[in-house]
Design a protein around this motif. Sequence first.
Motif, PDB file in Angstrom:
ATOM      1  N   GLN A  60      37.020  23.395  46.550  1.00 28.88           N
ATOM      2  CA  GLN A  60      36.176  24.526  46.906  1.00 28.88           C
ATOM      3  C   GLN A  60      35.549  25.087  45.635  1.00 28.88           C
ATOM      4  OE1 GLN A  60      38.235  27.688  48.907  1.00 28.88           O
ATOM      5  NE2 GLN A  60      36.369  28.619  49.704  1.00 28.88           N
ATOM      6  N   LEU A  61      34.228  24.988  45.523  1.00 30.84           N
ATOM      7  CA  LEU A  61      33.556  25.420  44.302  1.00 30.84           C
ATOM      8  C   LEU A  61      33.680  26.923  44.094  1.00 30.84           C
ATOM      9  CD1 LEU A  61      31.667  24.995  41.876  1.00 30.84           C
ATOM     10  CD2 LEU A  61      29.736  25.157  43.470  1.00 30.84           C
ATOM     11  N   TYR A  62      33.466  27.695  45.154  1.00 24.72           N
ATOM     12  CA  TYR A  62      33.465  29.157  45.042  1.00 24.72           C
ATOM     13  C   TYR A  62      34.596  29.751  45.869  1.00 24.72           C
ATOM     14  CZ  TYR A  62      31.932  34.024  45.600  1.00 24.72           C
ATOM     15  OH  TYR A  62      31.875  35.386  45.623  1.00 24.72           O
ATOM     16  N   SER A  63      35.393  30.605  45.257  1.00 25.64           N
ATOM     17  CA  SER A  63      36.462  31.283  46.003  1.00 25.64           C
ATOM     18  C   SER A  63      36.599  32.717  45.518  1.00 25.64           C
ATOM     19  CB  SER A  63      37.788  30.535  45.848  1.00 25.64           C
ATOM     20  OG  SER A  63      38.196  30.507  44.493  1.00 25.64           O
ATOM     21  N   GLU A  64      37.141  33.566  46.382  1.00 28.68           N
ATOM     22  CA  GLU A  64      37.362  34.972  46.057  1.00 28.68           C
ATOM     23  C   GLU A  64      38.827  35.332  46.249  1.00 28.68           C
ATOM     24  OE1 GLU A  64      34.804  37.500  48.333  1.00 28.68           O
ATOM     25  OE2 GLU A  64      32.968  36.657  47.481  1.00 28.68           O
ATOM     26  N   HIS A  65      39.317  36.240  45.406  1.00 28.31           N
ATOM     27  CA  HIS A  65      40.703  36.683  45.466  1.00 28.31           C
ATOM     28  C   HIS A  65      40.720  38.196  45.304  1.00 28.31           C
ATOM     29  CE1 HIS A  65      41.699  32.407  44.866  1.00 28.31           C
ATOM     30  NE2 HIS A  65      40.659  32.441  44.043  1.00 28.31           N
ATOM     31  N   TYR A  66      41.556  38.858  46.102  1.00 26.63           N
ATOM     32  CA  TYR A  66      41.467  40.311  46.182  1.00 26.63           C
ATOM     33  C   TYR A  66      42.684  41.005  45.591  1.00 26.63           C
ATOM     34  CZ  TYR A  66      37.889  38.621  49.282  1.00 26.63           C
ATOM     35  OH  TYR A  66      36.822  37.936  49.780  1.00 26.63           O
ATOM     36  N   VAL A  67      42.418  42.134  44.955  1.00 26.86           N
ATOM     37  CA  VAL A  67      43.442  42.884  44.243  1.00 26.86           C
ATOM     38  C   VAL A  67      44.085  43.904  45.183  1.00 26.86           C
ATOM     39  CG1 VAL A  67      42.326  42.560  42.011  1.00 26.86           C
ATOM     40  CG2 VAL A  67      41.678  44.522  43.431  1.00 26.86           C
ATOM     41  N   SER A  68      45.079  44.634  44.664  1.00 26.96           N
ATOM     42  CA  SER A  68      45.785  45.634  45.463  1.00 26.96           C
ATOM     43  C   SER A  68      44.881  46.835  45.729  1.00 26.96           C
ATOM     44  CB  SER A  68      47.048  46.095  44.736  1.00 26.96           C
ATOM     45  OG  SER A  68      46.710  46.816  43.564  1.00 26.96           O
ATOM     46  N   GLN A  69      45.304  47.683  46.654  1.00 24.82           N
ATOM     47  CA  GLN A  69      44.494  48.828  47.057  1.00 24.82           C
ATOM     48  C   GLN A  69      44.246  49.782  45.890  1.00 24.82           C
ATOM     49  OE1 GLN A  69      46.060  50.975  50.403  1.00 24.82           O
ATOM     50  NE2 GLN A  69      44.238  52.229  50.645  1.00 24.82           N
ATOM     51  N   LYS A  70      45.248  50.040  45.086  1.00 27.46           N
ATOM     52  CA  LYS A  70      45.064  50.925  43.930  1.00 27.46           C
ATOM     53  C   LYS A  70      44.126  50.296  42.906  1.00 27.46           C
ATOM     54  CE  LYS A  70      49.178  53.873  43.671  1.00 27.46           C
ATOM     55  NZ  LYS A  70      50.348  54.238  42.823  1.00 27.46           N
ATOM     56  N   THR A  71      44.328  49.023  42.632  1.00 25.04           N
ATOM     57  CA  THR A  71      43.509  48.325  41.633  1.00 25.04           C
ATOM     58  C   THR A  71      42.059  48.262  42.068  1.00 25.04           C
ATOM     59  OG1 THR A  71      45.401  47.002  40.951  1.00 25.04           O
ATOM     60  CG2 THR A  71      43.244  46.151  40.371  1.00 25.04           C
ATOM     61  N   GLU A  72      41.823  48.237  43.373  1.00 29.30           N
ATOM     62  CA  GLU A  72      40.462  48.111  43.892  1.00 29.30           C
ATOM     63  C   GLU A  72      39.582  49.301  43.507  1.00 29.30           C
ATOM     64  OE1 GLU A  72      40.129  47.606  48.133  1.00 29.30           O
ATOM     65  OE2 GLU A  72      38.577  46.079  47.851  1.00 29.30           O
ATOM     66  N   ARG A  73      40.197  50.375  43.074  1.00 28.71           N
ATOM     67  CA  ARG A  73      39.391  51.497  42.564  1.00 28.71           C
ATOM     68  C   ARG A  73      38.583  51.063  41.336  1.00 28.71           C
ATOM     69  NH1 ARG A  73      41.950  56.967  39.839  1.00 28.71           N
ATOM     70  NH2 ARG A  73      40.003  57.722  38.890  1.00 28.71           N
ATOM     71  N   PHE A  74      39.097  50.108  40.574  1.00 27.34           N
ATOM     72  CA  PHE A  74      38.454  49.667  39.337  1.00 27.34           C
ATOM     73  C   PHE A  74      37.935  48.233  39.385  1.00 27.34           C
ATOM     74  CE2 PHE A  74      41.940  52.631  38.289  1.00 27.34           C
ATOM     75  CZ  PHE A  74      41.201  53.678  37.777  1.00 27.34           C
ATOM     76  N   VAL A  75      38.595  47.380  40.168  1.00 22.35           N
ATOM     77  CA  VAL A  75      38.249  45.958  40.218  1.00 22.35           C
ATOM     78  C   VAL A  75      37.806  45.611  41.634  1.00 22.35           C
ATOM     79  CG1 VAL A  75      39.098  43.597  39.910  1.00 22.35           C
ATOM     80  CG2 VAL A  75      39.914  45.432  38.396  1.00 22.35           C
ATOM     81  N   ASN A  76      36.597  45.087  41.772  1.00 24.27           N
ATOM     82  CA  ASN A  76      36.099  44.737  43.099  1.00 24.27           C
ATOM     83  C   ASN A  76      36.808  43.503  43.645  1.00 24.27           C
ATOM     84  OD1 ASN A  76      34.355  44.892  45.376  1.00 24.27           O
ATOM     85  ND2 ASN A  76      33.099  43.273  44.491  1.00 24.27           N
TER      86      ASN A  76
END
Length: 264
Positions: free
Chosen positions: A2-18
């Motif tokens: 898979q050339l492109y993939s996305e990974h998601y951070v925790s709810q608190k971290t999402e305030r700073f990291v998309n």
Amino acid sequence: MQLYSEHYVSQKTERFVNKIWCLDNSIGESLIENKLVLPNGCFNLAFVTGNSIEVHTSKAKYEMNEGVYFCSQMTNKVLVNIYPKTKVTIIQFHTWTLSMFPKYDLSNFTDSIIKINPEELPFKIQIGSDIEIILNTINTYFEALFDLHSEKNTIEKICEIIRLHQDEISVSEIGKLLNLSQRLLQIKFKTATGLTIKKYIQILKFRKSVDQMVNSDLEKLKLTDIALYNKYFDQSHFIRKFKDVTKITPKTFDPNSYFLSHKR
């Protein structure tokens, strides 16, 4: 692969990291070329392993070999060529995140990429680390930052007002809401992001329009509808602004040529 993939951070971290996103040609034998990325109001920190990735911004061509790179706000589309045996892991920061580190003056830093010393980062990530290790490191650092800074600073407040406002808002209106002068707002915002507030609003409006185009049937949702919904004056105004960023018209836009976020 898979050339492109996305990974998601925790709810608190999402305030700073998309999100964290990866471009993986690590087992590929051929060059992946002429892929495109659109501006979205975020900064990116890229970890390159293997050979290299070539990035063309509106200002310059960058040959990014193995290492860590800081990518500024982009105001136009970016062309990407990924060489064989190359993987890029990218941490995408929200607009206001760099303002948490006031020693950085980004006033004149847009559409640009610089190679940085990973030892200078406030968190330690080894180049080539597994995505789970990166996620754990990022979550640990930014969850602590969340707890340390419960109050939002001026840049975060500006972005929040823009994001939550249903109609397009002016700098003077933002100033009244925050009880700050327009001049001070503009200086603070440009120092922290490299963008004017007006340009930031334009980028968000553009990306919202692209999302609508990609996720709807253009035969049913006309360009006029998209233009008016996103507060462009009319269809012609929307097409003109769209061409400013992409150099093509909305009708000839091909989503398959772009790395577009899965995240909504």
